[in-house]
Design a protein around this motif. Structure first.
Motif, PDB file in Angstrom:
ATOM      1  N   MET A 271      -3.455  -6.374  -2.164  1.00 57.26           N
ATOM      2  CA  MET A 271      -2.052  -6.763  -2.004  1.00 57.26           C
ATOM      3  C   MET A 271      -1.322  -5.770  -1.099  1.00 57.26           C
ATOM      4  O   MET A 271      -1.410  -4.567  -1.278  1.00 57.26           O
ATOM      5  CB  MET A 271      -1.378  -6.812  -3.386  1.00 57.26           C
ATOM      6  N   LYS A 272      -0.607  -6.283  -0.118  1.00 61.31           N
ATOM      7  CA  LYS A 272       0.126  -5.419   0.813  1.00 61.31           C
ATOM      8  C   LYS A 272       1.637  -5.594   0.627  1.00 61.31           C
ATOM      9  O   LYS A 272       2.073  -6.146  -0.370  1.00 61.31           O
ATOM     10  CB  LYS A 272      -0.303  -5.752   2.242  1.00 61.31           C
ATOM     11  N   ASN A 273       2.407  -5.131   1.620  1.00 57.85           N
ATOM     12  CA  ASN A 273       3.855  -5.356   1.613  1.00 57.85           C
ATOM     13  C   ASN A 273       4.591  -4.614   0.494  1.00 57.85           C
ATOM     14  O   ASN A 273       5.603  -5.071  -0.005  1.00 57.85           O
ATOM     15  CB  ASN A 273       4.120  -6.867   1.485  1.00 57.85           C
ATOM     16  N   ASN A 274       4.064  -3.447   0.097  1.00 57.17           N
ATOM     17  CA  ASN A 274       4.655  -2.717  -1.030  1.00 57.17           C
ATOM     18  C   ASN A 274       5.685  -1.680  -0.573  1.00 57.17           C
ATOM     19  O   ASN A 274       5.922  -1.502   0.616  1.00 57.17           O
ATOM     20  CB  ASN A 274       3.550  -2.048  -1.829  1.00 57.17           C
ATOM     21  N   VAL A 275       6.266  -1.006  -1.555  1.00 58.81           N
ATOM     22  CA  VAL A 275       7.212   0.085  -1.296  1.00 58.81           C
ATOM     23  C   VAL A 275       6.439   1.403  -1.406  1.00 58.81           C
ATOM     24  O   VAL A 275       5.761   1.640  -2.408  1.00 58.81           O
ATOM     25  CB  VAL A 275       8.368   0.065  -2.316  1.00 58.81           C
TER      26      VAL A 275
ATOM     27  N   THR B  52       1.377  13.309   9.775  1.00 60.78           N
ATOM     28  CA  THR B  52       1.736  12.096  10.523  1.00 60.78           C
ATOM     29  C   THR B  52       0.555  11.128  10.532  1.00 60.78           C
ATOM     30  O   THR B  52       0.700   9.943  10.248  1.00 60.78           O
ATOM     31  CB  THR B  52       2.113  12.442  11.982  1.00 60.78           C
ATOM     32  N   ASP B  53      -0.639  11.643  10.868  1.00 63.77           N
ATOM     33  CA  ASP B  53      -1.792  10.747  10.967  1.00 63.77           C
ATOM     34  C   ASP B  53      -2.172  10.148   9.622  1.00 63.77           C
ATOM     35  O   ASP B  53      -2.663   9.024   9.555  1.00 63.77           O
ATOM     36  CB  ASP B  53      -2.974  11.461  11.632  1.00 63.77           C
ATOM     37  N   ILE B  54      -1.955  10.913   8.546  1.00 60.95           N
ATOM     38  CA  ILE B  54      -2.215  10.345   7.214  1.00 60.95           C
ATOM     39  C   ILE B  54      -1.348   9.106   7.008  1.00 60.95           C
ATOM     40  O   ILE B  54      -1.839   8.034   6.666  1.00 60.95           O
ATOM     41  CB  ILE B  54      -1.926  11.397   6.111  1.00 60.95           C
TER      42      ILE B  54
ATOM     43  N   LEU C 221      -2.773   5.279   7.176  1.00 61.82           N
ATOM     44  CA  LEU C 221      -2.702   4.602   5.878  1.00 61.82           C
ATOM     45  C   LEU C 221      -1.822   3.353   5.988  1.00 61.82           C
ATOM     46  O   LEU C 221      -2.160   2.291   5.459  1.00 61.82           O
ATOM     47  CB  LEU C 221      -2.141   5.565   4.821  1.00 61.82           C
ATOM     48  N   PHE C 222      -0.691   3.481   6.698  1.00 58.13           N
ATOM     49  CA  PHE C 222       0.229   2.349   6.812  1.00 58.13           C
ATOM     50  C   PHE C 222      -0.381   1.219   7.645  1.00 58.13           C
ATOM     51  O   PHE C 222      -0.068   0.054   7.438  1.00 58.13           O
ATOM     52  CB  PHE C 222       1.577   2.784   7.406  1.00 58.13           C
ATOM     53  N   LYS C 223      -1.252   1.565   8.594  1.00 56.62           N
ATOM     54  CA  LYS C 223      -1.926   0.515   9.370  1.00 56.62           C
ATOM     55  C   LYS C 223      -2.825  -0.313   8.445  1.00 56.62           C
ATOM     56  O   LYS C 223      -2.997  -1.507   8.646  1.00 56.62           O
ATOM     57  CB  LYS C 223      -2.741   1.129  10.506  1.00 56.62           C
ATOM     58  N   GLU C 224      -3.376   0.339   7.413  1.00 59.47           N
ATOM     59  CA  GLU C 224      -4.220  -0.398   6.457  1.00 59.47           C
ATOM     60  C   GLU C 224      -3.372  -1.149   5.434  1.00 59.47           C
ATOM     61  O   GLU C 224      -3.700  -2.243   5.014  1.00 59.47           O
ATOM     62  CB  GLU C 224      -5.116   0.582   5.676  1.00 59.47           C
ATOM     63  N   GLU C 225      -2.278  -0.529   5.017  1.00 56.55           N
ATOM     64  CA  GLU C 225      -1.542  -1.036   3.854  1.00 56.55           C
ATOM     65  C   GLU C 225      -0.322  -1.895   4.185  1.00 56.55           C
ATOM     66  O   GLU C 225       0.204  -2.573   3.307  1.00 56.55           O
ATOM     67  CB  GLU C 225      -1.078   0.146   2.983  1.00 56.55           C
ATOM     68  N   ASP C 226       0.147  -1.836   5.425  1.00 58.08           N
ATOM     69  CA  ASP C 226       1.330  -2.621   5.842  1.00 58.08           C
ATOM     70  C   ASP C 226       2.488  -2.591   4.849  1.00 58.08           C
ATOM     71  O   ASP C 226       2.936  -3.641   4.373  1.00 58.08           O
ATOM     72  CB  ASP C 226       0.940  -4.096   6.081  1.00 58.08           C
ATOM     73  N   PRO C 227       3.003  -1.434   4.490  1.00 53.13           N
ATOM     74  CA  PRO C 227       4.124  -1.417   3.545  1.00 53.13           C
ATOM     75  C   PRO C 227       5.375  -2.045   4.165  1.00 53.13           C
ATOM     76  O   PRO C 227       5.517  -2.064   5.389  1.00 53.13           O
ATOM     77  CB  PRO C 227       4.358   0.075   3.280  1.00 53.13           C
ATOM     78  N   GLN C 228       6.277  -2.546   3.334  1.00 49.66           N
ATOM     79  CA  GLN C 228       7.528  -3.069   3.895  1.00 49.66           C
ATOM     80  C   GLN C 228       8.620  -2.011   3.909  1.00 49.66           C
ATOM     81  O   GLN C 228       9.552  -2.090   4.687  1.00 49.66           O
ATOM     82  CB  GLN C 228       7.991  -4.324   3.160  1.00 49.66           C
TER      83      GLN C 228
ATOM     84  N   VAL D 236     -10.057  12.460   3.610  1.00 50.35           N
ATOM     85  CA  VAL D 236      -9.096  12.986   4.595  1.00 50.35           C
ATOM     86  C   VAL D 236      -9.639  12.897   6.030  1.00 50.35           C
ATOM     87  O   VAL D 236      -8.920  12.520   6.951  1.00 50.35           O
ATOM     88  CB  VAL D 236      -8.702  14.448   4.246  1.00 50.35           C
ATOM     89  N   ASP D 237     -10.936  13.199   6.208  1.00 46.37           N
ATOM     90  CA  ASP D 237     -11.507  13.205   7.567  1.00 46.37           C
ATOM     91  C   ASP D 237     -11.427  11.833   8.245  1.00 46.37           C
ATOM     92  O   ASP D 237     -11.441  11.734   9.472  1.00 46.37           O
ATOM     93  CB  ASP D 237     -12.965  13.672   7.542  1.00 46.37           C
ATOM     94  N   LYS D 238     -11.353  10.793   7.429  1.00 46.05           N
ATOM     95  CA  LYS D 238     -11.260   9.445   7.984  1.00 46.05           C
ATOM     96  C   LYS D 238      -9.875   9.202   8.601  1.00 46.05           C
ATOM     97  O   LYS D 238      -9.696   8.353   9.457  1.00 46.05           O
ATOM     98  CB  LYS D 238     -11.464   8.414   6.856  1.00 46.05           C
ATOM     99  N   TYR D 239      -8.885   9.958   8.119  1.00 45.40           N
ATOM    100  CA  TYR D 239      -7.503   9.741   8.559  1.00 45.40           C
ATOM    101  C   TYR D 239      -7.020  10.800   9.553  1.00 45.40           C
ATOM    102  O   TYR D 239      -6.149  10.536  10.362  1.00 45.40           O
ATOM    103  CB  TYR D 239      -6.558   9.752   7.339  1.00 45.40           C
ATOM    104  N   VAL D 240      -7.561  12.012   9.429  1.00 44.32           N
ATOM    105  CA  VAL D 240      -7.045  13.136  10.206  1.00 44.32           C
ATOM    106  C   VAL D 240      -8.139  13.718  11.100  1.00 44.32           C
ATOM    107  O   VAL D 240      -9.099  14.300  10.597  1.00 44.32           O
ATOM    108  CB  VAL D 240      -6.523  14.251   9.267  1.00 44.32           C
TER     109      VAL D 240
END
Lengths: 341, 290
Positions: free
Chosen positions: A1-5, A80-82, A86-93, A193-197
Motif C-alpha cells: 500500500m502506498k500514498n501514506n503519510v 537526502t538519498d535515503i 525510499l520515497f521513489k519506492e513508497e510514493d508518500p502523499q 543502507v548500502d542499497k540507498y546510499v
C-alpha cells in the motif's frame, strides 16, 4: 500500500527529537483523516533497538530504520538519498519534518530532487479541497500548509496540487505531542543502507561538534514573561528576569528585541522562534505582530502591558494594562511579593 | 590558489520595519511602502566571499541576483564592496516563482556562467524566511552543500573547513569544492561600501534600467565597458520557460488572509497601584499564579 503519510524523525545520538514526536502526533491525525497509514523514517548510528519505543507509540504503522556508522552526525547527502530513494519506492502523499537546522537543510534538497513543493515553518496543517482558479480543476484532500508570510504580516495557505509528496516543515513546539498507545503494534523495517546510499555520499566530514544543554526551558515554562522592542535595552530586560524568577517562569522576547540584541536568540517567541503554550503569558512592551502572536496565541491567560491602547496584542489579551512597562513591572513584583504565600 | 566565487543575493522589501501603511485595505502587501534592501544574510555571504578573495589573490567574486530591473542595485551594492562582476536575471517569465522555480533559474544561470568553485548565499531571505533556495540550487547542480555557516575557517587542498551553527551548538565540517554554502545570521557583518568603488561603479547599469531615450552619460558606457552590467532573460540562459516562474512552481497560494484575531473580553487596567495590586490578587485568588 502506498500514498501514506511520512514523518522524518530527527535523532541526536539515540534520542528522537521532540519535534519529530510532535509531528508523528499530527501525522497520525492526518493519516486518520485520509484513511491511510502513518510511516516514519529514522536514520542514525547504533539506533536499532533504541528508537522504536520512542516512535511507534505515536501510532506509527511502519518504521523504516537506516542504521550505519556514517549516518550520525547528520550530513546532507546520505540522509537526502535515503529519503529520495525510499520515497521513489513508497510514493508518500505527505512528508513532514521539523523546521530545525537539519530539517531545513534536508527538506529543500529532497524536494528539489523529487520536484515537489515544500512549505517552510507551517503553523497549521489541515486537509481540504482546492480548485485551481485558472484551470478550474478540482482537487480533493490536499494538505493545507498554513504559515505566516511576509514578515508575519499575512497568513498564507499553500497547497501542492500536482506534485507528491506534499512536503512541510514545522517548528518545535507548534504541534503538541501525545502518545496514542504505549503498545501500538507497528512494523519495523531494517533497511539495507548500502542499497540507498552510495559511498560517494559520505563527502562531508564533521571534525568537531559541541552541543550545549539548553540553558532554559522556555518551551515548557508555565509562566512566560516576554519583552519587546519597547523594553529599550538589555538592562531593561533585567526587571523581566526578576519578575520571571518570582513567578517561577521564563523570559521570552519578540523578534525585534532579539534583533536589537537585548536578549539571546534562543528566547525568541514566534513563527521563526519558539512556540509556547504557558498558563500565563505576560507581554511587556510587545505590539504583537502576527509572527509573534503565532508563537503564543494558545497561552491560557494573556496579560499585555503597553502604553499603546491600540497595540494589536491587546485584542487577544485577557488583561490590558495601559502604562509604562518600567512602572508596571516593578509594581507587579512588589504586590506579588506582598500577597503570595 | 585562485577561486571563482558566485554570491547569490536577493533584493527584498524591508519586512523588519513594517509600518502601519504596509498593508492595503484589501489586505495585500503595499510594496511601495517598504524600502527595497540587500537581503541581510546575503550581505554576510558577500563578506565571506570577499574575505576569501583577500586571502587568495586572483580570486573573482560575482553577484548573481534575480528580480525586476531595479534589482540591478544589488549588483552595484556588491561592486561597491569589492565584487568584480554581477549578473541580473530579469524576465516576466521568472515572475511568480516559488523556491523550486527560483532555484531552477539560478542553477541555469550558474551553468551559463560556467559554474564556480564556491557558490555562497545567505541562509534565508527576510521576505520568505524559507531557507530553501540554497539547498535546492545545490541539488540542481549536483553540488555538496554546507548550510548555516558562521565562518569559513580556511580552504586547503580543494577542501573548505567551515564552522556552522547547529541546533543547540556549533560544529566544524570539512567539505570538498565545488561547494554551495549558505551563511547564518550570526556570521561577521559585511564591510561598508568603499568610497573609491562607489565613484567607479555608481553609473553601472543593466540595460533594463536605462531610460529609452538615453542620458547625458551615454558616452561613458562606451568608454568604460565595466559600467554595462550583464542582464539575462530566460532565453539568454537557455532556460525552459515551463520550469520558470509561476509555471514551474509546484506550490500554489490557495488563500492569503490579513489575520483578524477574535477579540477577547478583556479587562483594561491602568498602571495605578490599586489596579496592579487588584490584578495580582485576582490572579492569586483564581490560582492562575501560585
Amino acid at each position: 500500500m502506498k500514498n501514506n503519510v511520512f514523518v522524518y524523525c530527527e535523532i541526536e545520538g539515540t534520542t528522537v527529537a521532540e519535534v519529530s514526536q510532535e509531528l508523528l502526533t499530527k501525522g497520525r491525525k492526518l493519516a486518520n483523516q485520509l484513511g491511510v497509514q502513518l510511516h516514519a523514517v529514522a536514520a542514525g548510528s547504533g539506533i536499532t533497538g533504541k528508537v522504536e519505543s520512542q516512535i511507534l507509540p505515536y501510532g506509527v504503522d511502519k518504521l523504516f530504520i537506516f542504521d550505519a556508522p556514517g549516518l550520525f552526525p547528520y550530513t546532507s547527502a546520505p540522509h537526502t538519498d535515503i529519503l529520495v530513494n525510499l520515497f521513489k519506492e513508497e510514493d508518500p502523499q505527505i512528508c513532514l519534518m521539523g523546521a530545525t537546522v537539519i530539517g531545513r537543510d534536508l527538506g529543500p534538497r529532497v524536494s528539489s530532487s523529487l520536484v515537489s513543493g515544500l512549505t517552510a515553518d507551517c503553523t497549521q496543517l489541515e486537509i481540504g479541497d482546492y480548485e485551481d482558479i485558472k484551470t478550474h480543476e478540482k482537487y480533493t484532500d490536499l494538505l493545507y500548509q498554513i504559515r505566516p508570510a511576509f514578515g508575519g504580516n499575512i497568513v498564507a495557505t499553500i497547497v501542492n496540487p500536482e506534485h507528491r509528496p506534499q512536503m512541510a516543515t514545522v517548528r518545535s513546539g507548534v504541534m503538541q505531542k501525545q502518545i496514542l498507545d504505549e503498545n501500538y503494534k507497528g512494523e519495523v523495517v531494517i533497511a539495507d543502507v548500502d542499497k540507498y546510499v552510495p559511498d560517494s555520499d559520505y563527502l562531508v566530514k564533521v571534525i568537531d561538534r559541541h552541543i550545549e544543554a539548553a540553558k532554559h526551558n522556555l518551551k515548557g515554562a508555565p509562566i512566560v514573561v516576554a519583552g519587546g522592542y519597547g523594553m529599550g535595552s538589555k538592562e531593561g530586560f533585567d526587571m523581566l528576569f526578576t519578575l520571571a524568577k518570582e513567578l517561577h517562569g521564563e523570559v521570552g522576547a519578540s523578534r525585534a528585541a532579539v534583533d536589537a540584541g537585548f536578549v539571546d536568540h534562543d528566547r525568541q517567541i514566534g513563527q521563526t522562534g519558539v512556540t509556547v503554550h504557558p498558563k500565563v503569558y505576560i507581554a511587556c512592551g510587545i505590539s504583537g505582530q502576527i509572527q509573534h502572536i503565532a508563537g503564543m496565541r494558545d497561552s491560557g491567560i494573556i496579560i499585555s502591558i503597553n502604553t499603546d491602547p491600540d497595540a494589536p496584542i491587546n485584542k487577544i489579551a485577557d488583561y490590558v494594562v495601559i502604562g509604562k512597562v518600567e512602572e508596571v513591572v516593578p509594581k507587579l513584583i512588589k504586590y506579588y511579593k506582598a500577597n503570595s504565600k | 590558489m585562485k577561486y571563482k566565487i558566485i554570491v547569490l543575493a536577493k533584493q527584498v522589501p524591508d519586512t523588519r520595519n513594517v509600518g502601519k501603511d504596509a498593508m492595503t485595505e484589501a489586505g495585500t502587501v503595499n510594496r511601495a511602502a517598504l524600502p527595497a534592501i540587500f537581503n541581510p544574510d546575503d550581505l554576510l555571504a558577500l563578506e565571506q566571499a570577499l574575505q576569501i578573495k583577500e586571502q587568495n589573490p586572483g580570486t573573482s567574486v560575482g553577484v548573481l541576483t534575480m528580480g525586476p530591473p531595479r534589482a540591478g542595485e544589488i549588483i552595484r551594492q556588491g561592486l561597491y564592496r569589492g565584487a568584480d562582476t554581477g549578473w541580473l536575471l530579469t524576465d516576466r517569465l521568472f515572475a511568480g516563482a516559488d523556491t523550486l522555480a527560483t532555484s531552477y533559474a539560478l542553477a541555469t544561470a550558474i551553468k551559463k556562467i560556467g559554474g564556480a568553485d564556491i557558490i555562497i548565499g545567505g541562509r534565508q531571505a527576510i521576505d520568505g524566511d524559507t531557507a530553501q533556495v540554497g539547498p535546492q540550487v545545490a541539488q540542481k547542480l549536483g553540488l555538496t552543500q554546507v548550510t548555516y555557516a558562521e565562518e569559513i575557517l580556511g580552504i586547503e587542498d580543494g577542501k573548505a573547513t567551515i564552522r556552522r551553527h547547529i541546533d543547540g551548538g556549533v560544529e566544524t565540517v570539512v567539505a570538498p569544492l565545488p561547494l554551495l554554502i549558505t551563511v547564518n545570521g550570526s556570521a561577521t557583518p559585511c564591510r561598508p561600501c568603499n568610497a573609491k568603488l562607489v565613484m567607479k561603479y555608481k553609473r553601472a547599469t543593466c540595460p533594463a534600467e536605462c531610460p529609452a531615450e538615453g542620458t547625458a552619460y551615454d558616452y561613458l558606457y562606451e568608454q568604460k565597458p565595466y559600467l554595462n552590467l550583464t542582464q539575462w532573460s530566460v532565453a539568454d540562459v537557455d532556460g525552459d520557460p515551463a520550469q520558470c516562474g509561476g509555471a514551474g512552481s509546484p506550490t500554489r497560494v490557495k488563500a492569503v488572509q490579513n489575520i483578524v484575531f477574535q477579540a477577547k473580553e478583556s479587562k483594561t487596567l491602568s498602571s495605578s497601584d490599586s489596579d496592579v495590586e487588584g490584578l495580582i490578587k485576582e490572579l492569586l485568588n483564581e490560582k492562575i499564579i501560585g
